[in-house]
Design a protein around this motif. Structure first.
Motif, PDB file in Angstrom:
ATOM      1  N   TYR A   1       0.856  -1.178   0.000  1.00 28.08           N
ATOM      2  CA  TYR A   1       0.000   0.000   0.000  1.00 28.08           C
ATOM      3  C   TYR A   1       0.895   1.233   0.000  1.00 28.08           C
ATOM      4  CZ  TYR A   1      -4.230   2.679   1.249  1.00 28.08           C
ATOM      5  OH  TYR A   1      -5.282   3.548   1.285  1.00 28.08           O
ATOM      6  N   LEU A   2       0.496   2.314   0.645  1.00 27.61           N
ATOM      7  CA  LEU A   2       1.270   3.546   0.592  1.00 27.61           C
ATOM      8  C   LEU A   2       2.552   3.418   1.414  1.00 27.61           C
ATOM      9  CD1 LEU A   2      -1.534   6.243   0.988  1.00 27.61           C
ATOM     10  CD2 LEU A   2      -0.857   4.947  -1.024  1.00 27.61           C
ATOM     11  N   LYS A   3       3.571   4.173   1.003  1.00 24.78           N
ATOM     12  CA  LYS A   3       4.847   4.098   1.713  1.00 24.78           C
ATOM     13  C   LYS A   3       4.923   5.146   2.813  1.00 24.78           C
ATOM     14  CE  LYS A   3       7.638   2.041  -1.816  1.00 24.78           C
ATOM     15  NZ  LYS A   3       8.918   1.871  -2.416  1.00 24.78           N
TER      16      LYS A   3
ATOM     17  N   ASP B   1       6.732  -0.860   5.311  1.00 22.25           N
ATOM     18  CA  ASP B   1       5.654  -0.461   4.399  1.00 22.25           C
ATOM     19  C   ASP B   1       4.631  -1.560   4.163  1.00 22.25           C
ATOM     20  OD1 ASP B   1       7.909   1.606   2.476  1.00 22.25           O
ATOM     21  OD2 ASP B   1       6.599   2.133   4.148  1.00 22.25           O
TER      22      ASP B   1
ATOM     23  N   ARG C   1      -0.631   3.066  -6.108  1.00 27.74           N
ATOM     24  CA  ARG C   1      -0.912   2.273  -4.916  1.00 27.74           C
ATOM     25  C   ARG C   1      -2.223   2.663  -4.246  1.00 27.74           C
ATOM     26  NH1 ARG C   1       4.254   0.253  -2.673  1.00 27.74           N
ATOM     27  NH2 ARG C   1       5.856   0.853  -4.155  1.00 27.74           N
ATOM     28  N   ALA C   2      -2.566   3.951  -4.374  1.00 34.73           N
ATOM     29  CA  ALA C   2      -3.766   4.430  -3.693  1.00 34.73           C
ATOM     30  C   ALA C   2      -5.006   3.886  -4.397  1.00 34.73           C
ATOM     31  CB  ALA C   2      -3.785   5.957  -3.694  1.00 34.73           C
TER      32      ALA C   2
ATOM     33  N   THR D   1      -4.350  -2.810   3.530  1.00 31.17           N
ATOM     34  CA  THR D   1      -4.323  -1.357   3.678  1.00 31.17           C
ATOM     35  C   THR D   1      -4.295  -0.988   5.159  1.00 31.17           C
ATOM     36  OG1 THR D   1      -6.731  -1.292   3.567  1.00 31.17           O
ATOM     37  CG2 THR D   1      -5.528  -0.943   1.520  1.00 31.17           C
TER      38      THR D   1
ATOM     39  N   GLY E   1      -2.797   4.959   6.020  1.00 27.63           N
ATOM     40  CA  GLY E   1      -2.764   5.104   4.569  1.00 27.63           C
ATOM     41  C   GLY E   1      -4.104   5.578   4.032  1.00 27.63           C
TER      42      GLY E   1
ATOM     43  N   GLU F   1      -4.889   8.990   2.039  1.00 21.67           N
ATOM     44  CA  GLU F   1      -5.550   8.955   0.722  1.00 21.67           C
ATOM     45  C   GLU F   1      -6.750   9.879   0.708  1.00 21.67           C
ATOM     46  OE1 GLU F   1      -6.975   6.060  -2.027  1.00 21.67           O
ATOM     47  OE2 GLU F   1      -6.120   4.453  -0.802  1.00 21.67           O
TER      48      GLU F   1
END
Lengths: 97, 350
Positions: free
Chosen positions: A4-6, A46, B260-261, B313, B317, B321
């Protein structure tokens, strides 16, 4: 596999408190931790999804993470009602399958 | 039961409190045969049928004929996973302690705390498990860990917790290997068939949003004064496109969509889907811009919501987002509405 997001995770590890019980490795579903000698190291930050399994099962308080309901609707409801993210249905029957 | 109770006037305790004291003392029977009817119900629950009542009675179950030396597994009272568990355990003698998670699966319940330390300790005490087995080991699903503090359960009950594999199908191998897991057994993946399983409910649950959007669109058509049937069909179809793009295509193609989002993935799929649609079904400029903008915005939002059903997820995050995604979605939608009004009024005046 999928990341997912870093650089967003709130995962905190205090190596000095680690005794090498390896509970975190046993419970983490994304291989965030690896053995390092007879202690543990954070291998892939991450991949952390902030589920809290490691924190809950570390008897030595070496791990901390901010866990909570992660679904977008819950966050929106929480923001609108000025409270913690929640699914809005506390009966236990909710959007989770 | 208490429904027929006179309200306490008779002085006799209503059935509920009388039973609760010994409510979990009975050992319940469990077998490993899952019937055709049950398998059908599993499929239907994925479409939302009886989702709020798909549970089994919590308590201590005997699978086969377990004795004092047989292992104790712990799980949740969601019938779907209860059936998956028992069909994976053919020809074994095991104790299965089922916690009351209000019909929610282990992982979600653990996150909420209902599959948790307190509930586990309570059920251990109320079922008299200490007298049923001479060992002091409990095997929990690994995904129960976010709710359970193993060391606290041990301190309160004397039972030592071992976390078993994530998937029920790995339990036989785990048991036969002497309670050992492989690295693979401890990794939660998000394979295609699991993503597909979730799409039906994702699409069905989006109906409120879609209805609202369709309402806005039809309202615009009425206000702008053009009621030909073609216009109305164009009004409703974008929102179906948005559902397909955001709640079906995005989950299915998840790992292969760039970025990735999830909101961005949803916007990408929305863009592709609506571009294809508008290529096949041309419309006046104002309409096209409105359809394009709304499909991308709604698809993005639905994809963002899919984070809640995904396996990797994080809350941080999703919050990050949303800070960008939601204003973008609202902005784009407003832009679309603005364009449509502008171009239709412009077209009228020329």
């Amino acid at each position: 596999m999928m990341t997912y997001l870093k650089n967003v995770t709130t995962l905190k590890f205090i190596p000095e408190l680690c005794t090498g019980c390896f509970r975190c490795i046993e419970v983490c579903p994304h291989e965030v931790f690896h053995k390092s000698g007879n202690r543990v190291e954070v291998y892939d930050r991450d991949k952390c999804m902030e589920c809290g399994a490691c924190m809950m099962n570390c008897p030595f308080n070496a791990l901390d993470v901010e866990k909570g309901v992660g679904c977008a609707s819950a966050i929106i409801i929480g923001a609108l009602t000025k409270r913690e993210p929640n699914c809005g249905c506390d009966t236990g029957t909710s959007c989770c399958g | 039961m208490e429904d027929n109770c006179c309200g306490g006037a008779c002085g006799i305790l209503p059935s509920k409190s009388r039973n609760e004291i010994g409510f979990f003392q009975d050992v319940l029977k469990m077998d490993s045969n899952v019937t055709f009817r049950e398998n059908l119900d599993h499929l239907l629950v994925r479409f939302g049928k009886k989702r709020f009542a798909f549970s089994v009675k919590p308590g201590l179950y005997a699978l086969g004929d377990p004795g004092a030396y047989d292992h104790v597994l712990v799980s949740a009272n969601y019938k779907l996973t209860f059936d998956i568990l028992r069909r994976s355990l053919k020809n074994r003698n095991l104790w299965v302690l089922i916690l009351d998670t209000k019909g929610i699966n282990v992982w979600c319940a653990a996150g909420k705390g209902t599959f948790g330390t307190e509930e586990l300790v309570e059920k251990i005490e109320k079922t008299g498990l200490l007298e049923k087995v001479s060992h002091r080991k409990l095997i929990l699903p690994q995904l129960g860990a976010p709710g359970v503090e193993a060391h606290k359960v041990q301190a309160k009950t004397g039972f030592r917790i071992l976390y078993g594999p994530i998937m029920a199908k790995d339990i036989p191998k785990y048991l036969d290997a002497g309670l050992k897991t492989t690295v693979r057994m401890r990794k939660k993946e998000f394979p295609l068939y699991e993503r597909i399983e979730l799409t039906a409910l994702e699409m069905i649950q989006s109906w409120k949003l879609i209805l609202a959007m369709a309402g806005v669109s039809v309202l615009l058509t009425v206000i702008l004064g053009d009621l030909s049937s073609l216009r109305i069909s164009l009004d409703l179809s974008p929102f179906l496109l948005a559902v397909i793009a955001g709640a079906f295509l995005t989950p299915v193609f998840l790992p292969w969509i760039p970025f990735r989002a999830f909101a961005v993935k949803g916007a990408v799929m929305g863009l592709i889907t609506v571009a294809g649609f508008l290529f096949l079904v041309p419309a006046p400029l104002g309409q096209m811009l409105f359809i394009g903008a709304s499909v991308i915005a709604v698809s993005s939002f639905l994809a963002l919501n899919f984070t809640g059903a995904s396996t990797y997820t994080s809350l941080s995050g999703v919050v990050k987002e949303m800070k960008y995604a939601v204003p973008f979605q609202i902005g784009l939608l407003s832009l679309g509405i603005g364009f449509r009004i502008f171009f239709e009024l412009l077209g009228r005046d020329l």
